[in-house]
Design a protein around this motif. Structure first.
Motif, PDB file in Angstrom:
ATOM      1  N   THR A  41      35.621  56.663  41.956  1.00 44.47           N
ATOM      2  CA  THR A  41      35.395  55.429  41.212  1.00 44.47           C
ATOM      3  C   THR A  41      35.220  54.269  42.190  1.00 44.47           C
ATOM      4  O   THR A  41      35.543  54.395  43.375  1.00 44.47           O
ATOM      5  CB  THR A  41      36.564  55.111  40.257  1.00 44.47           C
ATOM      6  OG1 THR A  41      37.761  54.889  41.026  1.00 44.47           O
ATOM      7  CG2 THR A  41      36.793  56.242  39.264  1.00 44.47           C
ATOM      8  N   THR A  78      35.352  49.667  42.379  1.00 47.44           N
ATOM      9  CA  THR A  78      35.727  48.409  41.750  1.00 47.44           C
ATOM     10  C   THR A  78      34.513  47.489  41.717  1.00 47.44           C
ATOM     11  O   THR A  78      33.814  47.345  42.727  1.00 47.44           O
ATOM     12  CB  THR A  78      36.869  47.725  42.514  1.00 47.44           C
ATOM     13  OG1 THR A  78      38.044  48.554  42.450  1.00 47.44           O
ATOM     14  CG2 THR A  78      37.198  46.360  41.921  1.00 47.44           C
ATOM     15  N   VAL A 114      33.090  43.717  41.437  1.00 44.48           N
ATOM     16  CA  VAL A 114      33.550  42.354  41.701  1.00 44.48           C
ATOM     17  C   VAL A 114      32.445  41.390  41.298  1.00 44.48           C
ATOM     18  O   VAL A 114      31.331  41.430  41.826  1.00 44.48           O
ATOM     19  CB  VAL A 114      33.903  42.154  43.184  1.00 44.48           C
ATOM     20  CG1 VAL A 114      34.395  40.724  43.416  1.00 44.48           C
ATOM     21  CG2 VAL A 114      34.954  43.172  43.631  1.00 44.48           C
ATOM     22  N   ILE A 129      37.138  41.032  38.149  1.00 43.84           N
ATOM     23  CA  ILE A 129      36.897  42.367  38.683  1.00 43.84           C
ATOM     24  C   ILE A 129      37.194  43.393  37.593  1.00 43.84           C
ATOM     25  O   ILE A 129      37.971  43.137  36.664  1.00 43.84           O
ATOM     26  CB  ILE A 129      37.750  42.661  39.933  1.00 43.84           C
ATOM     27  CG1 ILE A 129      39.243  42.720  39.569  1.00 43.84           C
ATOM     28  CG2 ILE A 129      37.501  41.629  41.015  1.00 43.84           C
ATOM     29  CD1 ILE A 129      40.118  43.196  40.706  1.00 43.84           C
ATOM     30  N   GLN A 175      38.276  47.473  37.722  1.00 45.98           N
ATOM     31  CA  GLN A 175      38.642  48.577  38.599  1.00 45.98           C
ATOM     32  C   GLN A 175      38.340  49.925  37.948  1.00 45.98           C
ATOM     33  O   GLN A 175      38.149  50.028  36.736  1.00 45.98           O
ATOM     34  CB  GLN A 175      40.128  48.495  38.959  1.00 45.98           C
ATOM     35  CG  GLN A 175      40.512  47.253  39.759  1.00 45.98           C
ATOM     36  CD  GLN A 175      41.986  47.196  40.059  1.00 45.98           C
ATOM     37  OE1 GLN A 175      42.821  47.333  39.168  1.00 45.98           O
ATOM     38  NE2 GLN A 175      42.320  47.007  41.336  1.00 45.98           N
ATOM     39  N   HIS A 176      38.329  50.958  38.775  1.00 42.26           N
ATOM     40  CA  HIS A 176      38.235  52.349  38.325  1.00 42.26           C
ATOM     41  C   HIS A 176      36.987  52.600  37.477  1.00 42.26           C
ATOM     42  O   HIS A 176      37.040  53.238  36.422  1.00 42.26           O
ATOM     43  CB  HIS A 176      39.480  52.743  37.530  1.00 42.26           C
ATOM     44  CG  HIS A 176      40.773  52.423  38.228  1.00 42.26           C
ATOM     45  ND1 HIS A 176      41.093  52.929  39.478  1.00 42.26           N
ATOM     46  CD2 HIS A 176      41.812  51.614  37.851  1.00 42.26           C
ATOM     47  CE1 HIS A 176      42.278  52.471  39.830  1.00 42.26           C
ATOM     48  NE2 HIS A 176      42.729  51.670  38.875  1.00 42.26           N
TER      49      HIS A 176
END
Length: 264
Positions: free
Chosen positions: A109, A111, A113, A118, A120-121
C-alpha cells in the motif's frame, strides 16, 4: 439447471469460494469455469437440491443482468515507480485476485498526500502498467484537498498532481489523479449477447431499495475482460450496491428500452 460460468465465479472471489464447490446433478460448468476451479485447487462436490449452497443462477439474458464490482480508492504503478517506492528490483506481491483476469490486489500500500490531508493504506493493484494512475472518490478528494475530473482509466492528460509515499521512497506525480468513470467490462461474447459495441453508453439500473439509474456507463470490450460493472464507493453507497450484486441494463446511447416499475 444452473449454468456456472467463469464470470459467475470471479464475482464471488471477494466473498470466497467454498472448497469443495457444491453442484447439483442438473448443473453445468462451462469449460472455463471448470479450469478456473481446478487452477485454484477447488474440487467439486455433488449435493442434492435441498442442501445446495450453490451460487445464484446464471444471468437471465432477457433481463440483461450485469454483476457489480465496487472499487475503493487504489493505485496503479509503473514499474519505475514500484522501485522508487519500494526499492530497486522490487516486484508487487499478490494478495488476492480481482474479477478481471490476470489482475490482483497487492499486499503493498501507499500513502496519498494532498494539499489538505493524507489517506493511508491505499491499496496497489497489479500488475504494473505503463503509467502510474491514482483513482479516488469525490469524498476522498475533499479529504485530500483535490478535485480531480471524472475520467476513464488511462485518460490522465491534464489531471491533478498527487504525492505517493511508499516504504522506501516518494513519488510526486505531475498528473495521474482521477475519479474513475463508471464502466462495464465485457468480453466480445458478452458484447454480442448484450448487443453493444466498444464505447456505447449503457443505461443500467440498480434493482434494490434504491433503484438508481446510471445513464452514461461506458462499454469497454476486450477478450481479456470478464463481465463486470465498475463503480466507486460513493456510487455504490448511493445505490446500496455491493460487489457481487447485479444491475440491469435497461438501454443504451440515450434510449431506455426497459426499466423496473415500482408500486408507489
Amino acid at each position: 439447471m444452473t449454468l456456472i460460468t467463469e464470470t459467475h465465479l470471479r464475482t464471488q472471489l471477494v466473498k470466497g469460494l467454498p472448497n469443495p464447490f457444491p453442484i447439483t446433478d442438473g448443473d453445468k460448468l462451462t469449460p472455463a469455469a471448470a479450469d478456473f476451479l481446478k487452477d485454484r485447487g477447488i474440487s467439486l462436490r455433488r449435493v442434492t437440491p435441498s442442501e445446495s449452497t450453490i451460487l445464484p443462477g446464471s444471468e437471465d439474458i432477457g433481463l440483461k443482468l450485469i454483476p457489480v464490482g465496487v472499487s475503493n480508492r487504489h493505485v496503479h504503478l509503473s514499474p519505475e515507480h514500484v522501485e522508487v517506492l519500494f526499492g530497486g528490483g522490487y516486484t508487487l506481491t499478490p494478495l488476492r485476485e480481482l474479477s478481471q483476469k490476470g489482475q490482483f490486489a497487492a499486499r503493498e500500500t501507499v500513502t496519498l498526500v494532498g494539499p489538505r490531508g493524507i489517506i493511508q493504506h491505499v491499496r496497489i493493484l497489479g500488475p504494473s502498467r505503463g503509467a502510474t494512475q491514482v483513482e479516488i472518490s469525490r469524498t476522498d478528494g475533499f479529504e485530500l484537498g483535490v478535485h480531480p475530473p471524472i475520467r476513464l482509466s488511462g485518460d490522465i492528460q491534464g489531471t491533478p498532481s498527487i504525492t505517493l509515499v511508499g516504504a522506501s521512497g516518494t513519488v510526486v506525480l505531475q498528473q495521474g489523479l482521477i475519479i474513475a468513470k463508471n464502466h462495464v467490462h465485457m468480453s466480445p461474447e458478452d458484447a454480442q449477447t448484450f448487443q453493444v459495441n466498444e464505447g456505447d453508453r449503457l443505461i443500467v439500473q440498480a434493482m434494490g431499495e434504491r433503484p438508481i439509474i446510471f445513464a452514461d456507463t461506458i462499454a469497454r470490450v476486450s477478450a481479456h475482460f470478464s463481465l463486470d460493472f465498475h463503480i466507486d464507493l460513493d456510487e455504490a453507497n448511493a445505490a446500496r450496491l455491493n460487489t457481487g450484486d447485479q444491475v440491469q441494463m435497461i438501454g443504451k446511447n440515450g434510449e431506455i428500452t426497459r426499466a423496473e416499475r415500482r408500486q408507489l
